[in-house]
Motif scaffolding. Structure first.
Motif, PDB file in Angstrom:
ATOM      1  N   PHE A   1       1.083  -1.149  -0.446  1.00 24.24           N
ATOM      2  CA  PHE A   1      -0.025  -0.204   0.059  1.00 24.24           C
ATOM      3  C   PHE A   1       0.967   0.612   0.119  1.00 24.24           C
ATOM      4  CE2 PHE A   1      -2.909  -3.437   2.052  1.00 24.24           C
ATOM      5  CZ  PHE A   1      -3.416  -2.877   1.127  1.00 24.24           C
ATOM      6  N   SER A   2       0.484   1.864  -1.078  1.00 18.43           N
ATOM      7  CA  SER A   2       1.193   3.658  -0.599  1.00 18.43           C
ATOM      8  C   SER A   2       0.637   4.618   0.320  1.00 18.43           C
ATOM      9  CB  SER A   2       1.190   3.772  -2.120  1.00 18.43           C
ATOM     10  OG  SER A   2       1.496   5.370  -2.258  1.00 18.43           O
TER      11      SER A   2
ATOM     12  N   ARG B   1      -0.348   7.370  -1.737  1.00 16.98           N
ATOM     13  CA  ARG B   1      -2.070   7.577  -2.468  1.00 16.98           C
ATOM     14  C   ARG B   1      -3.707   6.367  -2.063  1.00 16.98           C
ATOM     15  NH1 ARG B   1       0.814   4.903  -5.891  1.00 16.98           N
ATOM     16  NH2 ARG B   1       0.609   3.069  -5.842  1.00 16.98           N
ATOM     17  N   ASP B   2      -2.891   5.089  -1.004  1.00 13.28           N
ATOM     18  CA  ASP B   2      -3.461   3.838  -1.029  1.00 13.28           C
ATOM     19  C   ASP B   2      -4.678   3.935   0.402  1.00 13.28           C
ATOM     20  OD1 ASP B   2      -3.621   2.692  -3.354  1.00 13.28           O
ATOM     21  OD2 ASP B   2      -1.871   2.309  -2.505  1.00 13.28           O
ATOM     22  N   VAL B   3      -3.617   4.569   1.241  1.00 13.52           N
ATOM     23  CA  VAL B   3      -4.331   5.049   2.909  1.00 13.52           C
ATOM     24  C   VAL B   3      -4.751   6.272   3.343  1.00 13.52           C
ATOM     25  CG1 VAL B   3      -3.252   4.616   5.210  1.00 13.52           C
ATOM     26  CG2 VAL B   3      -2.671   3.366   3.106  1.00 13.52           C
ATOM     27  N   GLN B   4      -6.047   5.684   4.014  1.00 13.41           N
ATOM     28  CA  GLN B   4      -7.228   7.252   4.524  1.00 13.41           C
ATOM     29  C   GLN B   4      -7.015   7.175   5.868  1.00 13.41           C
ATOM     30  OE1 GLN B   4      -8.409  10.058   2.623  1.00 13.41           O
ATOM     31  NE2 GLN B   4      -7.468  10.521   4.807  1.00 13.41           N
TER      32      GLN B   4
ATOM     33  N   TYR C   1     -11.544   2.887   1.004  1.00 11.23           N
ATOM     34  CA  TYR C   1     -10.654   3.214   0.792  1.00 11.23           C
ATOM     35  C   TYR C   1     -10.026   2.015   0.438  1.00 11.23           C
ATOM     36  CZ  TYR C   1     -12.617   8.053   2.191  1.00 11.23           C
ATOM     37  OH  TYR C   1     -12.664   8.896   2.284  1.00 11.23           O
ATOM     38  N   PRO C   2      -8.809   1.823  -0.594  1.00 11.87           N
ATOM     39  CA  PRO C   2      -8.273   0.197  -0.428  1.00 11.87           C
ATOM     40  C   PRO C   2      -7.914   0.151   1.020  1.00 11.87           C
ATOM     41  CG  PRO C   2      -7.188   1.958  -2.040  1.00 11.87           C
ATOM     42  CD  PRO C   2      -8.187   2.606  -1.705  1.00 11.87           C
TER      43      PRO C   2
ATOM     44  N   LYS D   1      -9.782  -3.174   1.663  1.00 12.50           N
ATOM     45  CA  LYS D   1      -8.644  -4.250   1.407  1.00 12.50           C
ATOM     46  C   LYS D   1      -8.206  -4.533   2.820  1.00 12.50           C
ATOM     47  CE  LYS D   1      -7.616  -4.286  -3.202  1.00 12.50           C
ATOM     48  NZ  LYS D   1      -6.485  -4.187  -4.080  1.00 12.50           N
TER      49      LYS D   1
END
Length: 725
Positions: free
Chosen positions: A546-547, A550-553, A664-665, A693
């Motif tokens: 996970f970036s 970009r991918d994490v909230q 969110y991912p 995810k």
């Protein structure tokens, strides 16, 4: 020339003006005859005036160096040319030629002559009778406007709002500010607190009927902002008395306003009677809206006859096999004009929507898919892609064709939607006002399906529509409880259900056979929670693919405090997008206490229909200039000027409320005992269900126990359920 934070000169010309906001771009001629560009709130200025500005310099790649004005002082023109320009601009109707002749006669004493001996203007050829009267009248009005603007700015009123006062009330503005200042709340951007400050400074007594009446309306509006539709009488009286008003005085004013119909006091809602202290008190508008929604919801149940469709064929067309419970939900939706489809994560709500789309396509029905937010609408469209039939989805405001000019919707009773079936996803987010707009826009035989998870947080706006409709028992409900087989191994889903039952969540590593997609990390100290958050983002999640940018909230319950959005955004911006990382000559833009950089993650906090960005949309800054930002919102490139940036925040960390309707991912949620006032079961449940995810919960033991043990019900006062029953 040295670039400082103060400039003074003559306003030469305006190159752009937005009068409704007071925003403008102008050219300022300095002492050395050099012209510079100034931008900002310049309401009330005219060409030819001399001003001293304080603010900041910046560089715009297209327009060059600009001075962003924060405050300014106005002086009379100092040059003959400036005097001519000012007269022509400030006294519309006299024209440039007449302005030239007047200045030719009186020079720099012109304004003194007009103010003190206006009869001397008759010495100028062409100034007689009505022309002389018009010049005097416009000059007096202009001076009064300038004095009013200065006075309003003295109360820290933004220039745009001060200008709107004059636009709305015209010649009466000064009188209203002095005599009936509470009418200022009719102006966008001015609330009770500002109007009250002005009133008290004008000598208004704290227990004056005008003040108490305005306070009652203010408290009722405030309760709607908090999510309620009314206040019990005793609560209203107590809150108003907190504004330094005697309780007896408040009670007398409540009785007076109720008898005059300025507020609505009820002894009974539906068949439910209320004791005197608990009698609901509504604003007139909210009482009407709640009654309308209840009436239209009841009527909608019987608006459309049962629809015979080949459900098996629809499943095949959509490539889906329904469970028995899901099949029953489809049947319910096809036999009523109004159906509520509710269920937790993993129960297949989207699957049912896809089959409904296929069934509607079989019958040639027109379908409208919608959701309250842009992100939720896009997610709905993506989820339904590939169904037999249309998979386009819009925000409810787009579906109803919101008109930003008048704040209303084009679609309504006179111009209903051309849809036989309207499906509204994330219905728990729909407040009472928006639900009324949806119902008004439905055709007489259109079906409405409300899809949502009733256990999530309720709407930000007034009402608890989905929960009240379900609780009323007046509408067919399809309730999904079985977890869809693809979600049965998800530890995220399992823990969301645990939280909803009032149980503590557990890391997936402690559950054999479950996906390693959920972890609980405990830390009591707030500062150590911040350090743990950084380690998770910078070390652990990248190893899982996970970036962090970009991918994490990151989600948190509150805005304030060391673990609130404000502090966390500063921490995460410095960690994920440090100033030292600015490349290619990039620059920063400071707005108040916020600093924006290229690469920043940002959040739109209000609907902006002109720019096509909506409350809750998350984007990334592409470019920074002195005049604003260029941002990418899911592939849409948007130019955000200085005024729109007032509605933009950083989004490295956002509130759980703001995350509603989004997925969110990966999600990292912080739930700490310092968030005590906000901690509720539905808050934690909502945070966990935002993760697609992976989810990580950073929490203190006391904070987690508090969140899980408190029922998710918000303390909202609503009457929709009783009106429908």
């Amino acid at each position: 020339m040295p670039y400082a934070d103060k400039v003074d000169g003559e306003v030469v010309r305006f190159t752009f003006r937005a009068p409704e906001r007071g925003f403008a771009v102008a050219k300022l001629k300095l002492k050395d005859a050099l012209e510079v560009t100034i931008v900002g709130s310049l309401a009330g200025l005219h060409e030819g005036q001399r001003i001293t500005c304080e603010g900041q310099w910046g560089q715009d790649p297209k327009f060059g160096k600009q001075f962003r004005v924060e405050t300014f002082l106005v002086e009379d023109p100092r040059t003959l040319h400036g005097m001519e320009k000012y007269l022509a601009a400030a006294l519309p109707g006299i024209g440039e030629e007449l302005a030239r002749r007047i200045v030719e006669k009186f020079g720099l004493e012109t304004l003194t002559i007009i103010a003190e001996t206006p009869e001397r203007l008759a010495e100028v050829p062409g100034v007689r009778g009505k022309t002389l009267e018009r010049i005097q009248e416009q000059f007096i009005e202009g001076k009064a406007e300038q004095q009013l603007l200065v006075m309003l700015r003295g109360f820290d009123l933004p220039a745009g709002a001060a200008h709107r006062v004059i636009e709305k009330f015209g010649k009466e503005a000064h009188s209203i500010v002095q005599r009936t200042p509470y009418r200022l709340v009719e102006v966008k951007g001015i609330g009770f607190r500002t109007a009250d400050q002005i009133a008290l400074s004008n000598g208004m007594k704290r227990d004056a009927p005008e003040r108490v009446g305005a306070a009652i309306q203010y408290i009722l509006e405030q309760c709607e902002d908090e999510g309620s539709c009314y206040l019990p009488e005793a609560v209203l009286v107590e809150r108003v008395s907190g504004l330094d008003v005697g309780i007896g005085v408040v009670r007398v004013q409540v009785d007076e306003m109720a008898s005059l119909g300025r507020i609505v006091r009820k002894d009974v809602i539906g068949v439910t009677p209320y004791p005197e202290r608990e009698r609901p008190i509504y604003r007139v508008a909210m009482d009407r809206i709640e009654a309308n929604v209840a009436r239209m919801l009841r009527a909608r149940v019987h608006a459309a006859p049962a629809l015979a469709v080949d459900v098996v064929g629809a499943q095949a067309s959509a490539g889906i096999e329904l469970s028995e419970q899901q099949g029953e939900a489809i049947a319910t939706a096809l036999t009523s004009g109004l159906t509520v489809l509710t269920g937790g994560p993993g129960t297949g709500k989207t699957t049912i929507v896809k089959v409904l789309l296929a069934a509607a396509h079989q019958r040639g029905l027109k379908v409208a898919l919608a959701s309250p937010t842009g992100r939720a609408a896009r997610r709905l469209a993506e989820s339904c892609a590939g169904s037999a039939g249309p998979a386009d989805a819009k925000t409810l405001h787009r579906l109803l064709e919101f008109n930003p000019m008048d704040g209303g919707f084009v679609r309504g009773a006179e111009k209903p939607l051309e849809a036989d079936l309207v499906i509204v996803d994330e219905a728990s987010m729909v407040d009472l006002r928006l639900m009324e707009a949806v119902l008004l826009a439905l055709g007489p035989r259109a079906r409405l399906v409300l899809v949502g998870d009733v256990d999530q947080l309720p709407s930000v706006g007034a009402g608890r529509v989905l929960a009240d409709v379900i609780r009323s028992g007046a509408v067919p409900i399809a309730r999904l409880t079985a977890i869809y087989r693809q979600a049965q191994t998800s530890s995220i889903v399992r823990n969301a259900w645990r939280v909803n039952r009032g149980e503590l969540p557990m890391s997936s590593e402690n559950e054999p056979g479950m996906a390693r997609d959920f972890f609980v990390l405990r830390q009591e100290d707030a500062e150590e929670c911040r350090n743990l958050l950084l380690r998770v983002l910078l070390e652990r999640l990248p190893k899982l693919g996970f970036s962090p940018a970009r991918d994490v909230q990151v989600l948190t319950p509150m805005h304030a405090g060391p673990l609130g959005t404000v502090a966390l955004n500063q921490l995460l911006q410095d960690a994920l997008n440090p100033r030292a990382g600015l490349l290619g000559g990039g620059q920063e833009l400071t707005i108040g206490k916020r600093v924006f950089r290229p690469g920043d993650r940002i959040l739109q906090t209000r609907n902006d229909y002109d720019l096509d960005v909506y409350n809750g949309d998350v984007g990334r800054v592409v470019e920074v200039t002195a005049g604003g930002l260029t941002a990418d919102f899911d592939g849409r490139i948007v130019q955000l000027g200085l005024v729109p940036l007032e509605s933009v925040e950083h989004a490295y960390a956002i509130s759980i409320h703001k995350s509603q309707g989004s997925e969110y991912p990966a999600v990292v949620a912080i739930v700490h005992h310092s968030h005590f006032v906000m901690l509720r079961r539905n808050l934690l449940y909502t945070a966990l269900t935002r993760a697609r995810k992976f989810a990580c919960l950073i929490t203190s033991g006391r904070g987690l126990t508090t969140a899980v043990s408190r029922p998710g019900e918000d303390n909202r006062w609503t009457g929709l359920c009783e009106r429908m029953g």
